[in-house]
Design a protein around this motif. Structure first.
Motif, PDB file in Angstrom:
ATOM      1  N   GLY A  70       0.806  -1.210   0.000  1.00 11.57           N
ATOM      2  CA  GLY A  70       0.000   0.000   0.000  1.00 11.57           C
ATOM      3  C   GLY A  70       0.841   1.264   0.000  1.00 11.57           C
ATOM      4  O   GLY A  70       2.065   1.225  -0.137  1.00 11.57           O
ATOM      5  N   ASP A  71       0.174   2.396   0.203  1.00  9.66           N
ATOM      6  CA  ASP A  71       0.841   3.697   0.135  1.00  9.66           C
ATOM      7  C   ASP A  71       1.333   4.193   1.486  1.00  9.66           C
ATOM      8  O   ASP A  71       2.073   5.163   1.569  1.00  9.66           O
ATOM      9  CB  ASP A  71      -0.106   4.754  -0.448  1.00  9.66           C
ATOM     10  CG  ASP A  71      -0.561   4.395  -1.856  1.00  9.66           C
ATOM     11  OD1 ASP A  71       0.215   3.740  -2.573  1.00  9.66           O
ATOM     12  OD2 ASP A  71      -1.681   4.774  -2.222  1.00  9.66           O
ATOM     13  N   ASP A 101      -4.244  -4.826  -6.910  1.00  7.35           N
ATOM     14  CA  ASP A 101      -5.163  -3.833  -6.346  1.00  7.35           C
ATOM     15  C   ASP A 101      -5.641  -2.914  -7.466  1.00  7.35           C
ATOM     16  O   ASP A 101      -4.845  -2.136  -7.999  1.00  7.35           O
ATOM     17  CB  ASP A 101      -4.447  -3.037  -5.268  1.00  7.35           C
ATOM     18  CG  ASP A 101      -5.324  -1.969  -4.635  1.00  7.35           C
ATOM     19  OD1 ASP A 101      -6.517  -1.880  -5.001  1.00  7.35           O
ATOM     20  OD2 ASP A 101      -4.818  -1.213  -3.790  1.00  7.35           O
ATOM     21  N   PRO A 102      -6.918  -2.967  -7.832  1.00  7.02           N
ATOM     22  CA  PRO A 102      -7.414  -2.109  -8.921  1.00  7.02           C
ATOM     23  C   PRO A 102      -7.219  -0.621  -8.642  1.00  7.02           C
ATOM     24  O   PRO A 102      -7.139   0.174  -9.569  1.00  7.02           O
ATOM     25  CB  PRO A 102      -8.907  -2.469  -9.000  1.00  7.02           C
ATOM     26  CG  PRO A 102      -9.011  -3.819  -8.374  1.00  7.02           C
ATOM     27  CD  PRO A 102      -7.971  -3.848  -7.300  1.00  7.02           C
ATOM     28  N   ALA A 103      -7.116  -0.264  -7.341  1.00 11.53           N
ATOM     29  CA  ALA A 103      -6.951   1.141  -6.979  1.00 11.53           C
ATOM     30  C   ALA A 103      -5.491   1.541  -6.813  1.00 11.53           C
ATOM     31  O   ALA A 103      -5.207   2.690  -6.443  1.00 11.53           O
ATOM     32  CB  ALA A 103      -7.713   1.423  -5.682  1.00 11.53           C
ATOM     33  N   CYS A 104      -4.562   0.633  -7.075  1.00  8.52           N
ATOM     34  CA  CYS A 104      -3.127   0.949  -6.920  1.00  8.52           C
ATOM     35  C   CYS A 104      -2.745   2.107  -7.825  1.00  8.52           C
ATOM     36  O   CYS A 104      -3.042   2.101  -9.022  1.00  8.52           O
ATOM     37  CB  CYS A 104      -2.289  -0.283  -7.254  1.00  8.52           C
ATOM     38  SG  CYS A 104      -0.498   0.004  -7.188  1.00  8.52           S
ATOM     39  N   GLU A 116      -6.150   0.453 -12.290  1.00  5.95           N
ATOM     40  CA  GLU A 116      -6.933   0.873 -13.443  1.00  5.95           C
ATOM     41  C   GLU A 116      -6.835   2.363 -13.726  1.00  5.95           C
ATOM     42  O   GLU A 116      -6.948   2.803 -14.884  1.00  5.95           O
ATOM     43  CB  GLU A 116      -8.401   0.473 -13.230  1.00  5.95           C
ATOM     44  CG  GLU A 116      -8.603  -1.029 -13.136  1.00  5.95           C
ATOM     45  CD  GLU A 116     -10.004  -1.409 -12.699  1.00  5.95           C
ATOM     46  OE1 GLU A 116     -10.791  -0.479 -12.399  1.00  5.95           O
ATOM     47  OE2 GLU A 116     -10.296  -2.614 -12.631  1.00  5.95           O
ATOM     48  N   SER A 117      -6.596   3.146 -12.679  1.00  4.91           N
ATOM     49  CA  SER A 117      -6.529   4.606 -12.869  1.00  4.91           C
ATOM     50  C   SER A 117      -5.106   5.123 -13.014  1.00  4.91           C
ATOM     51  O   SER A 117      -4.896   6.327 -13.163  1.00  4.91           O
ATOM     52  CB  SER A 117      -7.200   5.310 -11.693  1.00  4.91           C
ATOM     53  OG  SER A 117      -6.518   5.006 -10.477  1.00  4.91           O
TER      54      SER A 117
END
Length: 267
Positions: free
Chosen positions: A183-184, A256-259, A264-265
């Protein structure tokens, strides 16, 4: 690797004879290793013994990145250094070790700290990055650069009696990167240190030698060396080594799609 494989020179066959007789490697696999370019992020507790086995395996080009100098406390686990190296650049002395061990290998030493600004330059052009550095900020900078460069990442860490080794390919569809794993929240220089927590020297050796074996597996799997090689690249699989039990267990890391690096973004 886009260039055609070249056969091993005759004067190298005897050195790697014990590899060549392995059906999983053979001459074709050894030729893959001879043309491989591997970057080691850090040549300390992980990088030092890993470097020994990667050089012994005949990895053709080794890129060494470390801004630290040798300290007396390193000698308990960083097996390429001697008391004469204390106070000298780890990257430079590690490169000297490689040249003495096998002059046929190409070694490039970068005595500088890797940052998000220079990561792409330092890691560009390699087939694999083996990260054994000691802080999360650098690990995440390495991971993000590997995603951007389309380079596989083998991450290894060790502390006290535990080690971990994982293969990440965030540049590939559906595969996790190292940032997906941690994670961040760890975008900082602070982390547990072996100075405070201690470390069994042999534990660093076990983790590093396992990482070197995984590096060979990945290179053969990715470059089409020996058909089948040592098996698949094991993307997204993290291996946890316990030196007290002793034991090893493995689990998968999901993308993680939100990585922000590979999701994805991500841009």
């Amino acid at each position: 690797m886009s260039t055609p494989l070249s056969p091993l020179p005759a004067n190298r066959l005897n050195r790697f004879a014990r590899h060549i007789v392995l059906p999983e490697l053979g001459g074709a696999g050894q030729a893959v290793l001879a043309q491989a370019r591997v970057a080691l992020m850090g040549v300390g507790g992980i990088g030092s013994p890993a470097l020994q086995y990667l050089a012994a395996a005949g990895i053709g080009t080794l890129v060494l990145i470390d801004s630290d100098v040798v300290d007396e406390t390193n000698l308990q686990r960083q097996t390429i250094f001697t008391p004469d190296d204390i106070g000298q650049s780890k990257a430079a002395r590690a490169a000297d070790w490689v040249r003495a061990f096998d002059p046929a290998l190409t070694v490039i030493a970068h005595d500088q700290r890797l940052t998000p600004d220079n990561a792409a330059t330092l890691l560009g052009g390699v087939d694999l990055v083996l990260d054994g550095c000691d802080n999360f900020a650098t690990r995440l900078a390495v991971s993000d650069a590997c995603v951007a460069l389309g380079t596989p990442l083998l991450s290894a860490a060790v502390g006290r009696f535990q080690g971990q080794v994982g293969a990440f390919a965030g540049h590939l569809p559906g595969q996790a990167c190292y940032r997906c794993y941690v994670g961040d929240a760890f975008d900082a220089d602070d982390c547990d240190t072996c100075a405070a927590d201690g470390m069994l020297g042999a534990m660093a050796g076990w983790t590093a030698s396992f990482a070197a074996m995984q590096a060979i597996r990945l290179l053969l799997a990715e470059t089409g060396g020996r058909p089948g090689g040592l098996g698949d690249a094991q993307w997204g699989k993290l291996h946890l080594l316990d030196g007290l039990a002793p034991s090893m267990r493995s689990f998968a890391i999901a993308a993680d799609p939100a990585c922000k690096a590979c999701g994805e973004s991500a841009s």
